[in-house]
Motif scaffolding. Structure first.
Motif, PDB file in Angstrom:
ATOM      1  N   THR A   1       8.523  47.515   1.550  1.00  0.00           N
ATOM      2  CA  THR A   1       9.684  46.878   2.197  1.00  0.00           C
ATOM      3  C   THR A   1      10.004  47.654   3.472  1.00  0.00           C
ATOM      4  O   THR A   1      10.137  48.872   3.448  1.00  0.00           O
ATOM      5  CB  THR A   1      10.905  46.892   1.267  1.00  0.00           C
ATOM      6  OG1 THR A   1      11.093  48.225   0.783  1.00  0.00           O
ATOM      7  CG2 THR A   1      10.722  45.959   0.091  1.00  0.00           C
ATOM      8  N   PHE A   2      10.045  46.936   4.586  1.00  0.00           N
ATOM      9  CA  PHE A   2      10.462  47.546   5.858  1.00  0.00           C
ATOM     10  C   PHE A   2      11.983  47.385   5.970  1.00  0.00           C
ATOM     11  O   PHE A   2      12.499  46.274   5.852  1.00  0.00           O
ATOM     12  CB  PHE A   2       9.777  46.850   7.043  1.00  0.00           C
ATOM     13  CG  PHE A   2       8.368  47.327   7.280  1.00  0.00           C
ATOM     14  CD1 PHE A   2       7.376  47.146   6.321  1.00  0.00           C
ATOM     15  CD2 PHE A   2       8.037  47.967   8.464  1.00  0.00           C
ATOM     16  CE1 PHE A   2       6.081  47.589   6.528  1.00  0.00           C
ATOM     17  CE2 PHE A   2       6.738  48.413   8.683  1.00  0.00           C
ATOM     18  CZ  PHE A   2       5.757  48.222   7.713  1.00  0.00           C
ATOM     19  N   LEU A   3      12.672  48.492   6.179  1.00  0.00           N
ATOM     20  CA  LEU A   3      14.142  48.485   6.199  1.00  0.00           C
ATOM     21  C   LEU A   3      14.655  49.088   7.503  1.00  0.00           C
ATOM     22  O   LEU A   3      14.010  49.972   8.074  1.00  0.00           O
ATOM     23  CB  LEU A   3      14.679  49.314   5.031  1.00  0.00           C
ATOM     24  CG  LEU A   3      14.186  48.913   3.625  1.00  0.00           C
ATOM     25  CD1 LEU A   3      14.468  50.012   2.633  1.00  0.00           C
ATOM     26  CD2 LEU A   3      14.844  47.611   3.180  1.00  0.00           C
ATOM     27  N   SER A   4      15.814  48.587   7.963  1.00  0.00           N
ATOM     28  CA  SER A   4      16.466  49.199   9.134  1.00  0.00           C
ATOM     29  C   SER A   4      17.816  49.738   8.702  1.00  0.00           C
ATOM     30  O   SER A   4      18.563  49.067   7.969  1.00  0.00           O
ATOM     31  CB  SER A   4      16.708  48.150  10.230  1.00  0.00           C
ATOM     32  OG  SER A   4      15.499  47.733  10.757  1.00  0.00           O
ATOM     33  N   TRP A   5      18.119  50.893   9.149  1.00  0.00           N
ATOM     34  CA  TRP A   5      19.421  51.495   8.871  1.00  0.00           C
ATOM     35  C   TRP A   5      20.124  51.720  10.203  1.00  0.00           C
ATOM     36  O   TRP A   5      19.612  52.418  11.079  1.00  0.00           O
ATOM     37  CB  TRP A   5      19.234  52.820   8.122  1.00  0.00           C
ATOM     38  CG  TRP A   5      20.506  53.615   7.988  1.00  0.00           C
ATOM     39  CD1 TRP A   5      20.864  54.749   8.673  1.00  0.00           C
ATOM     40  CD2 TRP A   5      21.603  53.332   7.125  1.00  0.00           C
ATOM     41  NE1 TRP A   5      22.092  55.193   8.296  1.00  0.00           N
ATOM     42  CE2 TRP A   5      22.573  54.332   7.339  1.00  0.00           C
ATOM     43  CE3 TRP A   5      21.880  52.308   6.195  1.00  0.00           C
ATOM     44  CZ2 TRP A   5      23.792  54.357   6.653  1.00  0.00           C
ATOM     45  CZ3 TRP A   5      23.090  52.343   5.517  1.00  0.00           C
ATOM     46  CH2 TRP A   5      24.029  53.366   5.740  1.00  0.00           C
ATOM     47  N   THR A   6      21.272  51.096  10.349  1.00  0.00           N
ATOM     48  CA  THR A   6      22.037  51.261  11.588  1.00  0.00           C
ATOM     49  C   THR A   6      23.320  52.026  11.266  1.00  0.00           C
ATOM     50  O   THR A   6      24.228  51.480  10.618  1.00  0.00           O
ATOM     51  CB  THR A   6      22.400  49.882  12.190  1.00  0.00           C
ATOM     52  OG1 THR A   6      21.216  49.086  12.264  1.00  0.00           O
ATOM     53  CG2 THR A   6      23.014  50.022  13.574  1.00  0.00           C
ATOM     54  N   PRO A   7      23.384  53.297  11.644  1.00  0.00           N
ATOM     55  CA  PRO A   7      24.595  54.064  11.347  1.00  0.00           C
ATOM     56  C   PRO A   7      25.776  53.542  12.167  1.00  0.00           C
ATOM     57  O   PRO A   7      25.574  52.965  13.240  1.00  0.00           O
ATOM     58  CB  PRO A   7      24.234  55.497  11.748  1.00  0.00           C
ATOM     59  CG  PRO A   7      22.997  55.426  12.548  1.00  0.00           C
ATOM     60  CD  PRO A   7      22.389  54.078  12.370  1.00  0.00           C
ATOM     61  N   ASP A   8      26.958  53.738  11.643  1.00  0.00           N
ATOM     62  CA  ASP A   8      28.154  53.263  12.372  1.00  0.00           C
ATOM     63  C   ASP A   8      28.149  53.854  13.769  1.00  0.00           C
ATOM     64  O   ASP A   8      28.129  55.077  13.939  1.00  0.00           O
ATOM     65  CB  ASP A   8      29.421  53.699  11.625  1.00  0.00           C
ATOM     66  CG  ASP A   8      29.523  52.977  10.275  1.00  0.00           C
ATOM     67  OD1 ASP A   8      28.894  51.910  10.128  1.00  0.00           O
ATOM     68  OD2 ASP A   8      30.203  53.514   9.362  1.00  0.00           O
ATOM     69  N   GLY A   9      28.089  52.984  14.765  1.00  0.00           N
ATOM     70  CA  GLY A   9      28.130  53.420  16.153  1.00  0.00           C
ATOM     71  C   GLY A   9      26.843  54.052  16.629  1.00  0.00           C
ATOM     72  O   GLY A   9      26.806  54.644  17.719  1.00  0.00           O
ATOM     73  N   GLY A  10      25.761  53.938  15.869  1.00  0.00           N
ATOM     74  CA  GLY A  10      24.496  54.583  16.275  1.00  0.00           C
ATOM     75  C   GLY A  10      23.381  53.576  16.472  1.00  0.00           C
ATOM     76  O   GLY A  10      23.578  52.370  16.385  1.00  0.00           O
ATOM     77  N   GLN A  11      22.207  54.117  16.758  1.00  0.00           N
ATOM     78  CA  GLN A  11      21.024  53.290  16.968  1.00  0.00           C
ATOM     79  C   GLN A  11      20.302  53.054  15.639  1.00  0.00           C
ATOM     80  O   GLN A  11      20.266  53.942  14.783  1.00  0.00           O
ATOM     81  CB  GLN A  11      20.062  53.990  17.938  1.00  0.00           C
ATOM     82  CG  GLN A  11      20.593  54.072  19.361  1.00  0.00           C
ATOM     83  CD  GLN A  11      20.775  52.700  19.986  1.00  0.00           C
ATOM     84  OE1 GLN A  11      19.883  51.845  19.927  1.00  0.00           O
ATOM     85  NE2 GLN A  11      21.951  52.458  20.570  1.00  0.00           N
ATOM     86  N   PRO A  12      19.711  51.876  15.466  1.00  0.00           N
ATOM     87  CA  PRO A  12      18.999  51.619  14.206  1.00  0.00           C
ATOM     88  C   PRO A  12      17.731  52.468  14.069  1.00  0.00           C
ATOM     89  O   PRO A  12      17.068  52.744  15.059  1.00  0.00           O
ATOM     90  CB  PRO A  12      18.652  50.131  14.295  1.00  0.00           C
ATOM     91  CG  PRO A  12      18.746  49.776  15.725  1.00  0.00           C
ATOM     92  CD  PRO A  12      19.699  50.716  16.376  1.00  0.00           C
ATOM     93  N   VAL A  13      17.479  52.893  12.843  1.00  0.00           N
ATOM     94  CA  VAL A  13      16.212  53.566  12.532  1.00  0.00           C
ATOM     95  C   VAL A  13      15.512  52.737  11.456  1.00  0.00           C
ATOM     96  O   VAL A  13      16.144  52.086  10.634  1.00  0.00           O
ATOM     97  CB  VAL A  13      16.426  55.012  12.023  1.00  0.00           C
ATOM     98  CG1 VAL A  13      16.872  55.931  13.129  1.00  0.00           C
ATOM     99  CG2 VAL A  13      17.389  55.041  10.858  1.00  0.00           C
ATOM    100  N   THR A  14      14.176  52.763  11.506  1.00  0.00           N
ATOM    101  CA  THR A  14      13.391  51.933  10.580  1.00  0.00           C
ATOM    102  C   THR A  14      12.662  52.807   9.579  1.00  0.00           C
ATOM    103  O   THR A  14      12.212  53.901   9.911  1.00  0.00           O
ATOM    104  CB  THR A  14      12.362  51.108  11.380  1.00  0.00           C
ATOM    105  OG1 THR A  14      13.062  50.391  12.390  1.00  0.00           O
ATOM    106  CG2 THR A  14      11.634  50.104  10.493  1.00  0.00           C
ATOM    107  N   GLY A  15      12.571  52.337   8.361  1.00  0.00           N
ATOM    108  CA  GLY A  15      11.822  53.053   7.333  1.00  0.00           C
ATOM    109  C   GLY A  15      11.019  52.091   6.476  1.00  0.00           C
ATOM    110  O   GLY A  15      11.277  50.891   6.464  1.00  0.00           O
TER     111      GLY A  15
END
Lengths: 285, 373
Positions: free
Chosen positions: B183-197
């Motif tokens: 599963t490819f997932l994106s995590w976008t922190p509050d007020g930050g840039q998305p990172v993919t895992g």
């Protein structure tokens, strides 16, 4: 084979082939029987031609059985014990028939070799002819050389066992009587160890071909799995046997015992080690 | 010095070494992972020393070309195999479709102390793959598409699988039974840039009943649990092909009391950021093997067997296969005392229209034998 099992295409041919082997076995036994030694059929060696004919017929019928199964399930006799036994019966029979034909002095040893074949024959009849799955790694072309060389190796060992049995049985009066038409023990011993020498060559080639196949198929040429270790032990037994025979003067019957010991190890490798698990190399298919 | 070598070359030492090797092989039988390799390495070293001494001092070996070649090759095989173990690498890697192989992601790495291959120079991109299954979930052929660089630096496609190996920089990549969903997932922190895992799920269909894993997005303390409900068209009683392109899934996300089911493209707010399920794909498990000696081992082994075959051929040609012609069978009523003398003198084969007379007394038989010899 259980009575309820379906009559599949190869079964009649298998029974016919084994019947031919059975006739060959009985006639060869009758041929060495002292009671009939004076009969013209024995004097003219007619019984040997009957044995030769039955063996050749048996090989053809078993080859037909293998072919019928191949057509039925879509692949050759590589996987299940039923297939391997049927295939070995055919290849061992073929090579023994050629030796029987070309080496007349060797023929009476059929009374030892053919009952061993019948151990395999009886065994295959107890198994279900269920269709087997052909694993992806068995498409490899090295399989042919690995299996073919292995068959030559086992057939030469079996021929050696026949002669080993002659040397051992000749220590008894009955044995001397049965094998009176064979050459001296010295000649029999030399011939038996020639088969052993050739067996070592084919065993070594089989191991090399197997290592190449294993490297292609499973990414390692040797992993000490049960079958590999057992095959290596057989090679070592054979090497020890040859060193002992070529260096020390051992009595002929001891020589025979050594050959039979090597054959037992090979037999366990072929028909024991692979079937501790359902696949030829456990967990590797 | 020569005396010492002669003693070391003794055949008795060879036999002792072989018995030790048999013992080591029996110990390792069926359990190679748990038994130290020394149980075979020590006897092999012992035999190698014995073999060197025998090659130097034993005229039976060094005066017969075939036997000499065989024994030298046997020694060469032991040395080359030993060198191979010191330089080898054996590892696994799980590479999701669409990603490039990276040496940093190797698993279960075992390598020799002299391993010096340059795995960082290996480059390929995993493409889509299929695995065929026969009825009863019996695995068939694997076709794995990979993009590799050719000699001019351009990416070209290759199809590998089962015994079709990918070889780059002497590293050999083998597809395995081990493969599963990613599963490819994106995590976008509050007020930050998305990172993919990428989260690889357990092997499929082997562990189809427990497709779960967890992930901690970078820079957070979260431990997000995932459970993948897969629809890959799996059937037990029919032939089936595993292919990511024909599969779909629902990702169940659990974090503390929050439980949500996500489809591809869905997103879920979590403490500290937002998680998005970008893509469903698969990963292929590779076995990676490096041993610079394998071709050498093959050629040495073949040369050795050819030497042995040549030696035996010479030996066998010295004498006929069966120098004694088999005698004619004799009647069991033959008196015992003269039997040995008869076996020494083969009787000529009678013509086809004749039947050999079988004597009933020792005198008659002796006369018959004499007359025919």
């Amino acid at each position: 084979m259980s009575p309820g099992s379906a009559m599949v295409a190869e079964i009649p041919w298998l029974w016919a082939g084994l019947s031919a082997y059975m006739i060959a076995t009985l006639v060869s036994m009758w041929g060495v029987s002292p009671r009939y030694a004076g009969m013209p059929i024995i004097q003219h060696k007619t019984h040997e031609y009957i044995v030769l004919g039955c063996l050749a017929l048996g090989v053809l019928l078993l080859a037909t059985a293998i072919g019928a199964r191949w057509v039925r399930i879509g692949h050759g006799p590589w996987i299940s014990l039923f297939e391997l036994l049927m295939s070995q019966l055919c290849s061992l029979g073929l090579i023994f028939t050629l030796l029987y034909w070309r080496l007349p002095g060797f023929r009476p040893s059929a009374v030892i070799v053919l009952p061993i074949m019948w151990v395999l024959g009886s065994w295959v009849l107890t198994l279900e002819p269920t269709a087997s799955h052909f694993p992806a790694t068995y498409y490899n072309i090295w399989k042919w050389s690995h299996v073919g060389l292995g068959k030559l190796f086992l057939a030469l060992l079996l021929a050696g066992v026949g002669l080993a049995g002659v040397m051992i049985l000749r220590t008894t009066r009955l044995g001397q009587s049965w094998f009176r038409s064979m050459p001296s023990d010295q000649v029999v011993d030399r011939l038996a160890w020639r088969f052993m020498m050739l067996a070592l060559v084919f065993d070594s080639l089989m191991l090399i071909a197997g290592a190449v196949w294993a490297q292609d198929a499973w990414g390692r040429y040797w992993a000490w799995d049960s079958l590999e270790t057992s095959a290596f032990l057989t090679w070592l037994f054979l090497a020890i046997g040859l060193h002992v025979r070529l260096t020390y003067k051992v009595p002929h019957w001891v020589s025979g015992v050594i050959i039979i010991g090597i054959f037992c190890m090979a037999f366990a490798t072929y028909f024991g080690a692979p079937y501790i698990s359902p696949a030829a190399h456990k967990g590797m298919v | 010095m020569f005396k010492v070598l002669r003693r070391l070359a003794s055949l008795k030492i060879t036999l002792v070494g072989m018995v030790l090797l048999i013992t080591g092989s029996v110990l390792i039988y069926g359990n190679p992972a748990d038994v130290p390799m020394w149980v075979v390495v020590i006897p092999l070293s012992f035999l190698a020393i014995n073999l060197v001494a025998a090659i130097i001092t034993n005229k039976r070996i060094n005066h017969q070309p075939g036997l000499l070649v065989f024994h030298v090759c046997l020694l060469g095989l032991v040395i080359v195999a030993g060198f191979g173990r010191l330089t080898h690498l054996d590892a696994h890697a799980e590479i999701p479709i669409g990603t490039e192989f990276s040496a940093d992601r190797l698993l279960e790495v075992r390598s020799g102390v002299w391993h010096s291959g340059d795995l960082d120079r290996v480059a390929f991109i995993q493409g889509p793959f299929t695995v065929q299954y026969a009825a009863g979930l019996q695995r068939g052929l694997t076709h794995s598409h990979v993009m590799v660089k050719n000699s001019t630096g351009q990416w070209i496609e290759k199809v590998i699988g089962d015994d079709r190996v990918l070889v780059i920089e002497d590293y050999r990549f083998y597809t395995t039974h081990n493969k599963g969903f990613s599963t490819f997932l994106s995590w976008t922190p509050d007020g930050g840039q998305p990172v993919t895992g990428v989260v690889n799920m357990p092997s499929y269909p082997l562990f189809d009943y427990k497709q779960d894993n967890h992930w901690t997005p970078p820079g957070t303390q979260l431990d997000i649990k995932f459970w993948l409900q897969i629809n890959a068209g799996l059937t037990q009683d029919q032939a089936w092909t595993l292919d990511a392109r024909n599969s779909s899934a629902v990702l169940v996300v659990t974090n503390n009391d929050v439980r949500r089911e996500l489809r591809v493209g869905d997103r879920i707010p979590l403490p500290g950021g937002e998680l998005q399920f970008d893509k469903l794909t698969m990963w292929m498990g590779y076995r990676i093997f490096y041993d610079p000696t394998i071709q050498w081992m093959f050629f040495i082994a073949v040369a050795g067997v050819l030497g042995l075959g040549f030696h035996f051929w010479q030996k066998i040609n010295l004498q006929p296969w069966m120098e004694d012609e088999p005698e004619e069978p004799l009647s069991e009523i033959l008196p015992e005392p003269i039997r040995p003398s008869i076996t020494q003198q083969p009787i000529t084969q009678p013509k086809k229209d004749q039947t050999m007379p079988i004597s009933t007394s020792s005198q008659d038989l002796a006369a018959t034998s004499k007359g025919r010899s």
